[in-house]
Motif scaffolding. Sequence first.
Motif, short mmCIF file in Angstrom:
data_model
loop_
_atom_site.label_atom_id
_atom_site.label_comp_id
_atom_site.label_asym_id
_atom_site.label_seq_id
_atom_site.Cartn_x
_atom_site.Cartn_y
_atom_site.Cartn_z
N ASP A 283 0.86 -1.24 0.10
CA ASP A 283 -0.02 0.05 -0.06
C ASP A 283 0.73 1.25 0.02
O ASP A 283 0.31 2.37 -0.05
CB ASP A 283 -0.98 0.24 1.47
CG ASP A 283 -1.80 -1.15 1.19
OD1 ASP A 283 -2.58 -1.57 0.36
OD2 ASP A 283 -2.07 -1.67 2.52
N ARG A 327 -9.46 4.78 -2.74
CA ARG A 327 -8.28 4.30 -3.88
C ARG A 327 -8.73 4.83 -5.17
O ARG A 327 -9.98 4.65 -5.39
CB ARG A 327 -7.61 3.03 -3.77
CG ARG A 327 -7.37 2.58 -2.34
CD ARG A 327 -6.86 1.26 -2.72
NE ARG A 327 -6.71 0.59 -1.49
CZ ARG A 327 -5.39 0.24 -0.71
NH1 ARG A 327 -4.41 0.55 -1.40
NH2 ARG A 327 -5.25 -0.36 0.17
N SER A 329 -8.98 3.47 -8.74
CA SER A 329 -9.47 2.20 -9.18
C SER A 329 -8.11 1.26 -9.80
O SER A 329 -8.09 0.31 -9.87
CB SER A 329 -10.63 1.93 -9.89
OG SER A 329 -10.63 2.76 -11.11
N SER A 331 -4.43 2.68 -10.09
CA SER A 331 -3.16 2.77 -9.70
C SER A 331 -3.10 2.40 -8.13
O SER A 331 -2.13 1.74 -7.44
CB SER A 331 -2.78 4.41 -9.58
OG SER A 331 -3.47 5.29 -8.72
N ARG A 332 -4.32 2.16 -7.62
CA ARG A 332 -4.62 1.72 -6.11
C ARG A 332 -3.90 2.80 -5.06
O ARG A 332 -3.58 2.38 -4.16
CB ARG A 332 -3.84 0.26 -5.95
CG ARG A 332 -4.55 -0.90 -6.83
CD ARG A 332 -5.97 -1.31 -6.17
NE ARG A 332 -6.10 -1.74 -4.82
CZ ARG A 332 -6.98 -1.96 -4.13
NH1 ARG A 332 -8.28 -1.66 -4.32
NH2 ARG A 332 -6.86 -2.47 -2.97
N ARG A 333 -3.63 3.93 -5.93
CA ARG A 333 -3.09 4.95 -4.58
C ARG A 333 -4.40 5.48 -4.15
O ARG A 333 -5.36 5.45 -4.37
CB ARG A 333 -2.56 6.17 -5.42
CG ARG A 333 -0.93 5.59 -6.36
CD ARG A 333 -0.40 6.99 -7.08
NE ARG A 333 -0.29 7.99 -6.11
CZ ARG A 333 0.42 9.01 -6.61
NH1 ARG A 333 0.37 9.29 -7.95
NH2 ARG A 333 0.51 10.20 -5.71
N GLU A 793 -12.53 -1.32 1.72
CA GLU A 793 -12.37 -1.64 0.56
C GLU A 793 -13.82 -1.11 -0.32
O GLU A 793 -14.79 -1.46 -0.03
CB GLU A 793 -12.11 -2.98 -0.04
CG GLU A 793 -12.00 -3.12 -1.51
CD GLU A 793 -10.67 -2.50 -1.79
OE1 GLU A 793 -11.12 -1.85 -2.95
OE2 GLU A 793 -9.80 -2.56 -1.69
N TYR A 795 -14.01 -1.48 -3.75
CA TYR A 795 -14.21 -2.22 -5.01
C TYR A 795 -14.53 -3.63 -5.00
O TYR A 795 -13.79 -4.32 -3.85
CB TYR A 795 -13.07 -1.85 -6.03
CG TYR A 795 -12.74 -0.57 -6.19
CD1 TYR A 795 -13.74 0.30 -6.91
CD2 TYR A 795 -11.94 0.35 -5.66
CE1 TYR A 795 -13.45 1.70 -7.24
CE2 TYR A 795 -11.65 1.57 -5.97
CZ TYR A 795 -12.53 2.31 -6.64
OH TYR A 795 -12.27 3.63 -6.71
N SER A 798 -9.73 -5.62 -7.92
CA SER A 798 -8.53 -4.83 -8.21
C SER A 798 -7.51 -5.19 -8.89
O SER A 798 -7.38 -6.48 -9.05
CB SER A 798 -8.08 -4.27 -6.61
OG SER A 798 -7.31 -5.37 -6.19
N ASP A 800 -4.49 -5.79 -8.82
CA ASP A 800 -3.54 -6.52 -8.11
C ASP A 800 -4.27 -7.68 -7.43
O ASP A 800 -3.51 -8.52 -7.01
CB ASP A 800 -2.32 -5.93 -7.53
CG ASP A 800 -3.32 -5.16 -6.17
OD1 ASP A 800 -4.47 -5.34 -5.87
OD2 ASP A 800 -2.60 -4.25 -5.34
N SER A 803 -7.33 -6.86 -1.69
CA SER A 803 -8.28 -6.26 -1.30
C SER A 803 -8.10 -5.51 0.11
O SER A 803 -7.42 -6.36 1.10
CB SER A 803 -9.52 -7.08 -1.17
OG SER A 803 -10.76 -6.23 -0.63
#
Length: 820
Positions: A283, A327, A329, A331-333, A793, A795, A798, A800, A803
Motif C-alpha cells: 500500500d 483509492r 481504481s 493505480s490503487r493510490r 475496500e 471495489y 482490483s 493486483d 483487497s
Amino acid sequence: MLLVVIGSLLAGAAPAVAQTGTIGGRVTAAGQPLELVSVALAGTTTGTTTTSAGEYRLEVAPGPYQLVFSFLGHTTRKVSATVQPNQLTTVNTELQVTPANMAEVVVTGVSRATEIRRSPVPIAVLSRREISLNNSGNVIDAAVKGVPGLSAVTTGPNISKPFIRGLGYNRVLTLYNGLRQEGQQWGDEHGIEIDQYDIDRIEVVKGPASLIYGSDAVAGVINMLPRLPSGPAGTLQGEALSEYQTNNNLVGTSLGLHYNQHGWQYAARASYRLAQAYRNALDGRVYGTAFRELNLTTMTGVEKAWGSTHLYATLYDNLQEIPDGSRDSLSRRFTRQLFDGSQDVLKNRPVVPTEQLGTYRINDLHQHIQHYRLLSRTRIRLGQGEVNALLGAQQNIRREYNHPTAPRQAGLHVALNTYSYDLRYAAPTWQGLETTVGLNGMYQTNTNRDATDFPIPDYTLFDVGGYVFLKRTFGKLDLSGGLRYDTRTLQWPDFYVEDNPATGFARQGRAENAAGTPPQFADFRTRYQGISASVGATYLLSEKLVLRANVARGYRAPNITEVGSNGLDPGAHIVYLGNRSFGPEFSLQEDLGLSVYLPDAEVSVSVFNNQIDNYIYQARLNDADGQPVVIVPGNTTYQYQQGRAQLYGTEATVNLHPKSLPGLEFNNSLAYVTGLNKEAALLEANGAAAKYLPFIPPLRTRSEVRFTSPRAVGPLTGSYVRAVVDYSAAQNNFYAVDNTETRTAGYTLLGLGAGTTIVAGPQRREWCQLFVQLDNVFNTTYQSHLNRLKYFEYYTASPDGRSGIYNMGRNLSVKVMVPF
C-alpha cells in the motif's frame, strides 16, 4: 467530595511525619551480592532496589514491617523487622535460585494479593522491562506480544482493542491501577487512553472475573499498573525516555519525576508521541493513520502504619486521523474526500499527494479524544483486617470530524462522564478461612453536543453489585469461590434529530419541532440483573507441579451500542443498528491447567470451554436480494444479533533456561481458540456460513531465543540479543454470513532485537538503558484477521487482486531510557 475526603486523610497524617527510622542491609545469592533485587514493604507501595553491592536502604516511619525480597530466577523471601525511631535496623538476607515465576504475586482478579501459581484462573504478568523489549504502537500491542491468548482488534497502529480467548469489547475489562476504563470502549475505532510510558506492570486475567468486577469482565481483565516512587528518601529522582520508529517516523518522549520523604510520595510524568502514516510494501503509506498523543500524570500519596492513600490525576489528549481506504481504481493510490453527500463521487476523488502522506500534520478528517481521570486509592488497616477503597471520576470527550466542506464541524461529539466506586473489606483469617466482601459499581451519563451524526442517544446508567469471596487452604489444596449479584439501570428520553438549515447537516432537535416525525431514539428504560458465581481449586502435586481448575458463571449487561445504536459512527464508517429487546449475556466457563516448574524449564498448559447464552455480535445487514443495505452512502450497515455461542481452546508455554548455559532462554507459546455459533435458526437459514463466530483469532505461536550476558562487560550490564518468530495460521473458520468476514491467509514474522544497560561511576549506578528492535525483518506483506482495515475496500475487484489495507511493514525501533 472526593478531594475533601482525600485532603482530610492527608492532613490527618501530617503530624505523624516527625520521627523516622531506617531499614537497610545486603542481599546475596550463593555468597555473591545481587543487584537490582526488589525490596518492598508488604502491604504498602514503598520499596527500592539493591545496588551493585547488593545493598539497599529505606527511610520509613517507626513500627513493625515485613520486608519482601524478590528477584527473577530466585525464591521470594519475607523477613519481619521492627524499625526504631532515628535508628538503623539491619536486615540481611540470602535468596535461593528457583524457577522464575513460582512466587510471582498479583493483585488483579483476586480478593487479596495471591501467588500466580495458587490462582485457579490463569493470570499472566508483564514487567516494565518485558514491555520495553517489544516494539509496539501502543500498550495493548505490547501486551499482546507477551501474553498467549491475548489478541487485539486494530484500526491502524495506535488503536488496539484487547480480546481474550476470542472475546472482546465490553467483555474485557481494562483497568488503570484498578479503575475501570470508561471511554466508549464499545466502539471499534476507540483505543486505550493510557500513557504506555508510565506503565510499570501489566496483569492479565485470562478467564471470567465477573465475581470481583461485575459486568464487562466475563472474558477477563487487563490491569495496567503505573510506577510508584521508590529509591532513597529525600532525593528527587526521575527518568527521561526517548523513542523512534522508522516505519511511521514515530517520535516518543517522556519525562517522569518522583520523590518520597517521611512516607509521603509524589510523582509526575509528561509524555508526547507523534507519528506519520504507517507504510507497507503493497500500500505504501496508508493515508489517514497519523496521530499525535499527549499524556500528563500526577500522583501524591502517603504511606503510614495505619495504611496508605494515593490520589492520581491524568490527562490524555489524542488527535487521530480517520482512514477510509478510498483509492484510485487502477493505480490503487489512496484518494481523499473533498465533498459531502451527493457531491462526493468516489471515482472523482483526487489522489493524495505524496507530500501529504509523509507529514506529521493531521488532516481535516480526524478524531479528537480527550480523557480526564481522577482516582483515589485508600487502604486502612483494621487490626488483622483491611479496608480498600477506590473512588474515580472520568470524563471522556470524543469528536470525530468527517465533513471536508466544514472541517471544524464535528460529525460526532459526545461527552461521557463516569463516577466509579469499589469498596472491599478483607476480614481477618478465621480458622484458616479468608473472607472478603465487596461492593462496586458506577454512575454514568452520556451527552451529545454540537454534532451532525448521532449513533447513540443521551443516556444515564447506574450500576451496582456486591459479592462475597471465600478461600481456604487445606495443606497442598487451595479452595476458593464466591457469589455476586449485579443490577444495572439504563435509560434515556426521546431523542430527536432535525435538519439544520444554516449548515445543511443534521442536528439534535426538539420535540416541538418534530411535527409528527418520530424520534431517532424513542424513550427507553430497562433494568438488567444477574448472578455470578465461581468455584476453583489449586493443588500442589509437589512444590514444582501445580494443578488448577475453575468453574465460573459470568454475567454481562448489554452495552449502549448493542441496545440503543441507530445511526452513523463517522470514525468507523459504519451505521450501527441495536436491539432494545436484548437480554444480558450469561456464560459458563470451565478452566483446567497444569504448571510445571523445573530447574531448567517452566511448562504450562491450559484448556478452557465457554458456553454463552444471549451472545451478542455484529453482522453486516443485507436485504432480501442479498445486497448490502445502505442507509448512509459510502458507509456499511451492521446490525447487532443475539444467540448462543461456544468458545473453547488451549494455551501453552514452554520456557527453557538450561543451567548449563547461563543467560540462554528459549521461550515458546501457543494459543488456539474456536468460536462456534450455536443459534439453531441462524444455522438453519445460512448453513456453514454461520458456523463460526466473528473476530476469532487464528492459531498463533511465538518463539523467542534470547541470550543475556551473565557478566558485565566494562560499563555494559544486562546486555542481550534476541530473535523472535511470530506465526499466525490461516483463519479459515470465520463468520461468512452476508460477507461479514472473509478468509485470512497465514503469515510468519521475524523480529530481531538487542539491548543493554550502561552503568557509570564507582558505584556502577545505572546511566541508561538501550533497546533496539527490528520487527517484520523481511518486510512481509500480510493482513491480521483482527485488522479492521482489511475490510476498508470500495471495489469488488482490483488490478493486483488484493483487497483492503495491509498491516505495517518493516519497522526499526530505538528506545533510550535515562534514569537520574
